[in-house]
Scaffold this motif. Structure first.
Motif, PDB file in Angstrom:
ATOM      1  N   VAL A 117       0.883  -1.164   0.000  1.00  0.00           N
ATOM      2  CA  VAL A 117       0.000   0.000   0.000  1.00  0.00           C
ATOM      3  C   VAL A 117       0.922   1.215   0.000  1.00  0.00           C
ATOM      4  O   VAL A 117       1.516   1.537   1.026  1.00  0.00           O
ATOM      5  CB  VAL A 117      -0.934   0.022   1.230  1.00  0.00           C
ATOM      6  CG1 VAL A 117      -1.811   1.262   1.203  1.00  0.00           C
ATOM      7  CG2 VAL A 117      -1.784  -1.241   1.280  1.00  0.00           C
ATOM      8  N   PRO A 118       1.079   1.874  -1.155  1.00  0.00           N
ATOM      9  CA  PRO A 118       1.979   3.023  -1.223  1.00  0.00           C
ATOM     10  C   PRO A 118       1.562   4.124  -0.249  1.00  0.00           C
ATOM     11  O   PRO A 118       0.372   4.323   0.023  1.00  0.00           O
ATOM     12  CB  PRO A 118       1.843   3.502  -2.673  1.00  0.00           C
ATOM     13  CG  PRO A 118       1.368   2.298  -3.424  1.00  0.00           C
ATOM     14  CD  PRO A 118       0.499   1.553  -2.459  1.00  0.00           C
ATOM     15  N   GLU A 119       2.552   4.828   0.282  1.00  0.00           N
ATOM     16  CA  GLU A 119       2.315   5.853   1.296  1.00  0.00           C
ATOM     17  C   GLU A 119       1.337   6.919   0.827  1.00  0.00           C
ATOM     18  O   GLU A 119       0.447   7.327   1.585  1.00  0.00           O
ATOM     19  CB  GLU A 119       3.637   6.496   1.703  1.00  0.00           C
ATOM     20  CG  GLU A 119       3.490   7.531   2.792  1.00  0.00           C
ATOM     21  CD  GLU A 119       4.805   8.127   3.216  1.00  0.00           C
ATOM     22  OE1 GLU A 119       4.836   8.748   4.301  1.00  0.00           O
ATOM     23  OE2 GLU A 119       5.805   8.013   2.484  1.00  0.00           O
ATOM     24  N   ASP A 120       1.463   7.376  -0.416  1.00  0.00           N
ATOM     25  CA  ASP A 120       0.563   8.429  -0.890  1.00  0.00           C
ATOM     26  C   ASP A 120      -0.885   7.958  -0.946  1.00  0.00           C
ATOM     27  O   ASP A 120      -1.818   8.727  -0.691  1.00  0.00           O
ATOM     28  CB  ASP A 120       1.022   8.987  -2.240  1.00  0.00           C
ATOM     29  CG  ASP A 120       1.122   7.937  -3.332  1.00  0.00           C
ATOM     30  OD1 ASP A 120       1.358   6.758  -3.015  1.00  0.00           O
ATOM     31  OD2 ASP A 120       0.979   8.305  -4.504  1.00  0.00           O
ATOM     32  N   LEU A 121      -1.106   6.683  -1.219  1.00  0.00           N
ATOM     33  CA  LEU A 121      -2.458   6.133  -1.210  1.00  0.00           C
ATOM     34  C   LEU A 121      -2.980   6.013   0.224  1.00  0.00           C
ATOM     35  O   LEU A 121      -4.110   6.394   0.523  1.00  0.00           O
ATOM     36  CB  LEU A 121      -2.490   4.766  -1.898  1.00  0.00           C
ATOM     37  CG  LEU A 121      -3.837   4.043  -1.906  1.00  0.00           C
ATOM     38  CD1 LEU A 121      -4.880   4.849  -2.673  1.00  0.00           C
ATOM     39  CD2 LEU A 121      -3.693   2.660  -2.499  1.00  0.00           C
ATOM     40  N   ALA A 122      -2.143   5.513   1.125  1.00  0.00           N
ATOM     41  CA  ALA A 122      -2.548   5.326   2.526  1.00  0.00           C
ATOM     42  C   ALA A 122      -2.870   6.654   3.205  1.00  0.00           C
ATOM     43  O   ALA A 122      -3.818   6.739   3.991  1.00  0.00           O
ATOM     44  CB  ALA A 122      -1.451   4.596   3.292  1.00  0.00           C
ATOM     45  N   LEU A 123      -2.094   7.687   2.920  1.00  0.00           N
ATOM     46  CA  LEU A 123      -2.288   8.981   3.575  1.00  0.00           C
ATOM     47  C   LEU A 123      -3.192   9.916   2.775  1.00  0.00           C
ATOM     48  O   LEU A 123      -3.511  11.006   3.243  1.00  0.00           O
ATOM     49  CB  LEU A 123      -0.936   9.656   3.810  1.00  0.00           C
ATOM     50  CG  LEU A 123       0.011   8.888   4.732  1.00  0.00           C
ATOM     51  CD1 LEU A 123       1.345   9.597   4.843  1.00  0.00           C
ATOM     52  CD2 LEU A 123      -0.609   8.689   6.100  1.00  0.00           C
ATOM     53  N   GLY A 124      -3.608   9.481   1.606  1.00  0.00           N
ATOM     54  CA  GLY A 124      -4.469  10.299   0.754  1.00  0.00           C
ATOM     55  C   GLY A 124      -5.862   9.732   0.671  1.00  0.00           C
ATOM     56  O   GLY A 124      -6.689   9.901   1.566  1.00  0.00           O
ATOM     57  N   LYS A 125      -6.129   9.019  -0.407  1.00  0.00           N
ATOM     58  CA  LYS A 125      -7.473   8.514  -0.701  1.00  0.00           C
ATOM     59  C   LYS A 125      -7.995   7.573   0.383  1.00  0.00           C
ATOM     60  O   LYS A 125      -9.158   7.651   0.776  1.00  0.00           O
ATOM     61  CB  LYS A 125      -7.467   7.801  -2.053  1.00  0.00           C
ATOM     62  CG  LYS A 125      -8.848   7.503  -2.591  1.00  0.00           C
ATOM     63  CD  LYS A 125      -8.789   6.933  -3.980  1.00  0.00           C
ATOM     64  CE  LYS A 125      -8.465   8.036  -4.961  1.00  0.00           C
ATOM     65  NZ  LYS A 125      -8.580   7.641  -6.361  1.00  0.00           N
ATOM     66  N   MET A 126      -7.138   6.671   0.903  1.00  0.00           N
ATOM     67  CA  MET A 126      -7.597   5.722   1.926  1.00  0.00           C
ATOM     68  C   MET A 126      -7.965   6.451   3.217  1.00  0.00           C
ATOM     69  O   MET A 126      -8.953   6.101   3.872  1.00  0.00           O
ATOM     70  CB  MET A 126      -6.534   4.653   2.187  1.00  0.00           C
ATOM     71  CG  MET A 126      -6.416   3.663   1.051  1.00  0.00           C
ATOM     72  SD  MET A 126      -5.132   2.437   1.299  1.00  0.00           S
ATOM     73  CE  MET A 126      -6.013   1.257   2.300  1.00  0.00           C
ATOM     74  N   LEU A 127      -7.212   7.469   3.580  1.00  0.00           N
ATOM     75  CA  LEU A 127      -7.511   8.246   4.785  1.00  0.00           C
ATOM     76  C   LEU A 127      -8.843   8.982   4.627  1.00  0.00           C
ATOM     77  O   LEU A 127      -9.647   9.037   5.559  1.00  0.00           O
ATOM     78  CB  LEU A 127      -6.373   9.229   5.073  1.00  0.00           C
ATOM     79  CG  LEU A 127      -6.502  10.062   6.337  1.00  0.00           C
ATOM     80  CD1 LEU A 127      -6.595   9.166   7.566  1.00  0.00           C
ATOM     81  CD2 LEU A 127      -5.336  11.022   6.457  1.00  0.00           C
ATOM     82  N   GLU A 128      -9.108   9.518   3.431  1.00  0.00           N
ATOM     83  CA  GLU A 128     -10.384  10.194   3.163  1.00  0.00           C
ATOM     84  C   GLU A 128     -11.553   9.228   3.331  1.00  0.00           C
ATOM     85  O   GLU A 128     -12.572   9.572   3.938  1.00  0.00           O
ATOM     86  CB  GLU A 128     -10.401  10.755   1.743  1.00  0.00           C
ATOM     87  CG  GLU A 128      -9.490  11.933   1.516  1.00  0.00           C
ATOM     88  CD  GLU A 128      -9.480  12.368   0.053  1.00  0.00           C
ATOM     89  OE1 GLU A 128     -10.480  12.111  -0.664  1.00  0.00           O
ATOM     90  OE2 GLU A 128      -8.473  12.949  -0.373  1.00  0.00           O
TER      91      GLU A 128
END
Length: 71
Positions: free
Chosen positions: A52-63
């Motif tokens: 799970v790439p960091e930008d995905l985890a802290l971006g879309k997934m966090l939203e």
């Protein structure tokens, strides 16, 4: 359940740190607060680990997590 494509990057040069095999884009089932999502993510076919790439985890997934928590 249909698989969502959420990444645009190229992960063909990435390798699994556990076994050294190349990662391939494959469906992964994610679950949070009773909701299930099938998402295409880089996975190791040998040991079944998923990146799970960091930008995905802290971006879309966090939203999505925040939206589900606000329900």
């Amino acid at each position: 359940m249909s698989t969502m494509k959420v990444l645009d990057g190229d992960y063909s040069d990435w390798r699994c740190t556990a076994c050294g095999q190349p990662l391939v884009m494959a469906p992964a089932v994610l679950e949070y607060m009773g909701s299930r999502f099938e998402v295409e993510l880089p996975r190791c076919t040998a040991c079944d680990l998923t990146l799970v790439p960091e930008d995905l985890a802290l971006g879309k997934m966090l939203e999505v997590e925040k939206l589900l928590e606000d329900k």
